[in-house]
Scaffold this active site. Structure first.
Site, PDB file in Angstrom:
ATOM      1  N   ASN A   1       6.856  -5.747  -5.586  1.00 24.95           N
ATOM      2  CA  ASN A   1       6.128  -4.975  -6.606  1.00 24.95           C
ATOM      3  C   ASN A   1       6.114  -5.783  -7.900  1.00 24.95           C
ATOM      4  O   ASN A   1       6.783  -6.809  -8.006  1.00 24.95           O
ATOM      5  CB  ASN A   1       6.729  -3.582  -6.780  1.00 24.95           C
ATOM      6  CG  ASN A   1       8.177  -3.643  -7.193  1.00 24.95           C
ATOM      7  OD1 ASN A   1       8.526  -4.299  -8.176  1.00 24.95           O
ATOM      8  ND2 ASN A   1       9.048  -2.988  -6.443  1.00 24.95           N
TER       9      ASN A   1
ATOM     10  N   GLY B   1      11.196  -0.685   1.715  1.00 26.11           N
ATOM     11  CA  GLY B   1      10.461  -1.404   2.753  1.00 26.11           C
ATOM     12  C   GLY B   1      10.924  -2.833   2.941  1.00 26.11           C
ATOM     13  O   GLY B   1      12.117  -3.144   2.875  1.00 26.11           O
ATOM     14  N   VAL B   2       9.974  -3.706   3.157  1.00 27.01           N
ATOM     15  CA  VAL B   2      10.298  -5.103   3.445  1.00 27.01           C
ATOM     16  C   VAL B   2      10.947  -5.779   2.232  1.00 27.01           C
ATOM     17  O   VAL B   2      11.814  -6.643   2.373  1.00 27.01           O
ATOM     18  CB  VAL B   2       9.035  -5.846   3.953  1.00 27.01           C
ATOM     19  CG1 VAL B   2       8.019  -6.086   2.869  1.00 27.01           C
ATOM     20  CG2 VAL B   2       9.422  -7.146   4.635  1.00 27.01           C
ATOM     21  N   ASP B   3      10.552  -5.352   1.037  1.00 21.74           N
ATOM     22  CA  ASP B   3      11.117  -5.882  -0.207  1.00 21.74           C
ATOM     23  C   ASP B   3      12.636  -5.635  -0.256  1.00 21.74           C
ATOM     24  O   ASP B   3      13.433  -6.559  -0.492  1.00 21.74           O
ATOM     25  CB  ASP B   3      10.411  -5.172  -1.374  1.00 21.74           C
ATOM     26  CG  ASP B   3      10.625  -5.836  -2.709  1.00 21.74           C
ATOM     27  OD1 ASP B   3      11.180  -6.951  -2.741  1.00 21.74           O
ATOM     28  OD2 ASP B   3      10.214  -5.243  -3.729  1.00 21.74           O
TER      29      ASP B   3
ATOM     30  N   SER C   1       0.976  -4.364   1.902  1.00 20.26           N
ATOM     31  CA  SER C   1       0.326  -3.120   1.406  1.00 20.26           C
ATOM     32  C   SER C   1       0.195  -2.000   2.438  1.00 20.26           C
ATOM     33  O   SER C   1      -0.283  -0.916   2.088  1.00 20.26           O
ATOM     34  CB  SER C   1      -1.070  -3.384   0.813  1.00 20.26           C
ATOM     35  OG  SER C   1      -0.964  -3.944  -0.468  1.00 20.26           O
ATOM     36  N   THR C   2       0.594  -2.242   3.702  1.00 19.54           N
ATOM     37  CA  THR C   2       0.337  -1.205   4.712  1.00 19.54           C
ATOM     38  C   THR C   2       1.487  -0.214   4.877  1.00 19.54           C
ATOM     39  O   THR C   2       1.449   0.647   5.749  1.00 19.54           O
ATOM     40  CB  THR C   2       0.028  -1.814   6.099  1.00 19.54           C
ATOM     41  OG1 THR C   2       1.207  -2.442   6.613  1.00 19.54           O
ATOM     42  CG2 THR C   2      -1.108  -2.807   6.017  1.00 19.54           C
TER      43      THR C   2
ATOM     44  N   VAL D   1       4.314   1.655   2.020  1.00 23.93           N
ATOM     45  CA  VAL D   1       4.272   2.619   0.923  1.00 23.93           C
ATOM     46  C   VAL D   1       2.948   2.544   0.139  1.00 23.93           C
ATOM     47  O   VAL D   1       2.462   3.557  -0.358  1.00 23.93           O
ATOM     48  CB  VAL D   1       5.473   2.366  -0.036  1.00 23.93           C
ATOM     49  CG1 VAL D   1       5.380   3.228  -1.268  1.00 23.93           C
ATOM     50  CG2 VAL D   1       6.779   2.622   0.692  1.00 23.93           C
TER      51      VAL D   1
HETATM   52  P1  ADP Z   1       3.930  -2.202   0.570  1.00 24.67           P
HETATM   53  O1  ADP Z   1       4.545  -1.558  -0.612  1.00 24.67           O
HETATM   54  O2  ADP Z   1       3.220  -3.502   0.250  1.00 24.67           O
HETATM   55  O3  ADP Z   1       3.089  -1.258   1.377  1.00 24.67           O
HETATM   56  P2  ADP Z   1       6.147  -1.955   2.474  1.00 24.67           P
HETATM   57  O4  ADP Z   1       7.391  -2.757   2.497  1.00 24.67           O
HETATM   58  O5  ADP Z   1       6.251  -0.500   2.245  1.00 24.67           O
HETATM   59  O6  ADP Z   1       5.183  -2.695   1.438  1.00 24.67           O
HETATM   60  O7  ADP Z   1       5.379  -2.176   3.839  1.00 24.67           O
HETATM   61  C1  ADP Z   1       4.734  -3.380   4.190  1.00 24.67           C
HETATM   62  C2  ADP Z   1       4.912  -3.625   5.678  1.00 24.67           C
HETATM   63  O8  ADP Z   1       6.199  -4.213   5.914  1.00 24.67           O
HETATM   64  C3  ADP Z   1       4.856  -2.364   6.523  1.00 24.67           C
HETATM   65  O9  ADP Z   1       3.981  -2.595   7.619  1.00 24.67           O
HETATM   66  C4  ADP Z   1       6.300  -2.190   7.010  1.00 24.67           C
HETATM   67  O10 ADP Z   1       6.355  -1.623   8.306  1.00 24.67           O
HETATM   68  C5  ADP Z   1       6.771  -3.638   7.056  1.00 24.67           C
HETATM   69  N1  ADP Z   1       8.227  -3.873   7.048  1.00 24.67           N
HETATM   70  C6  ADP Z   1       9.218  -3.108   6.568  1.00 24.67           C
HETATM   71  N2  ADP Z   1      10.423  -3.711   6.735  1.00 24.67           N
HETATM   72  C7  ADP Z   1      10.173  -4.904   7.353  1.00 24.67           C
HETATM   73  C8  ADP Z   1      10.962  -5.986   7.816  1.00 24.67           C
HETATM   74  N3  ADP Z   1      12.292  -5.996   7.695  1.00 24.67           N
HETATM   75  N4  ADP Z   1      10.337  -7.047   8.412  1.00 24.67           N
HETATM   76  C9  ADP Z   1       8.993  -7.077   8.540  1.00 24.67           C
HETATM   77  N5  ADP Z   1       8.185  -6.093   8.126  1.00 24.67           N
HETATM   78  C10 ADP Z   1       8.760  -5.014   7.538  1.00 24.67           C
END
Ligand code: ADP
Length: 168
Positions: A23, A31-33, A116-117, A119
Site C-alpha cells: 500500500n 494479505g501478501v504484504d 489488487s485482487t 482486499v
Molecule cells: P491487494 O490489496 O493488492 O488486493 P492482497 O494481498 O489483499 O492485495 O491480495 C493480492 C493477492 O495476493 C490475492 O490474490 C491473495 O490471494 C494473494 N496472496 C495473499 N497471500 C499470499 C502469499 N503468501 N503468496 C502469494 N499470494 C498471496
C-alpha cells in the site's frame, strides 16, 4: 518458456525478486504484504521507511530480508472502484514499473502475486488478462534482462484463470 503459473506461497519462492502488492505507506498490511513482511523480517520495513512511500502504479525495490528471494519489488495496485478511476491503466503500470525496475537491477527471474485482487477488489479475470498481456509485451523486448516470470496464484480461482488465459 518464459511465463509460468504456480500455486504457492510467494514468500517461499527463490527468485531474483518477488513482487509485493503493497500500500502507499509501505508500512506493511494484510494479505501478501503482511506475509512478506512477516517472512522477511524487520530489515524490509526499515528500508521501506527510508524510501517513505509509493504512489499507485509505481514500484520501489528493497532487499528480501530472511526470505530466499534476493529482492522485493513493492508496487501499489489500484483499489477497484468500478473502472471509472483509471484502474486498468494503473494496474498495467504496476506490472510495467516492476519489470522495469527488475531490468535496471539486471534481474533475471521475477515472481508476481495477483496484484489488487485481494482486499483491493479488482475483478480477478480482468486483472489476470491485464497481467498476462502487460508482462507478455515486455518480455518481447530483447533488451530485457528478465528471462522468466512466474505468476504466483494463492487461490485456485486465480490459478485456473491464469492457466486458461495462457493456454488460450
Ligand atoms: P491487494 O490489496 O493488492 O488486493 P492482497 O494481498 O489483499 O492485495 O491480495 C493480492 C493477492 O495476493 C490475492 O490474490 C491473495 O490471494 C494473494 N496472496 C495473499 N497471500 C499470499 C502469499 N503468501 N503468496 C502469494 N499470494 C498471496
Amino acid at each position: 518458456m518464459k511465463i509460468e503459473v504456480l500455486r504457492e506461497d510467494i514468500t517461499t519462492f527463490d527468485v531474483d525478486a518477488i513482487v509485493n502488492a503493497a500500500n502507499k505507506t509501505l508500512r506493511g498490511g494484510g494479505g501478501v504484504d503482511g506475509a512478506i513482511h512477516r517472512a522477511g523480517g524487520k530489515e524490509i520495513l526499515e528500508e521501506c521507511k527510508e524510501i517513505g512511500g509509493c504512489e499507485t502504479g509505481e514500484a520501489v525495490i528493497t532487499t528480501a530480508g530472511k526470505m530466499p528471494a534476493r529482492h522485493v519489488i513493492h508496487t501499489v495496485g489500484p483499489v477497484w472502484d468500478g473502472s471509472e478511476n483509471n484502474e486498468d491503466e494503473l494496474l498495467q503500470n504496476c506490472y510495467k514499473n516492476a519489470l522495469q525496475l527488475a531490468v535496471e537491477y539486471n534481474l533475471k527471474t521475477i515472481a508476481f502475486p495477483n496484484i489488487s485482487t485481494g482486499v483491493y477488489g479488482f475483478p480477478k479475470e480482468r486483472a489476470a488478462r491485464i497481467a498476462v498481456e502487460t508482462v507478455g509485451q515486455m518480455l518481447n523486448d530483447d533488451e530485457s534482462s528478465v528471462k522468466q516470470v512466474f505468476f504466483i496464484c494463492f487461490d485456485k480461482e486465480n490459478y485456473d484463470l491464469y492457466t486458461n488465459i495462457l493456454e488460450g
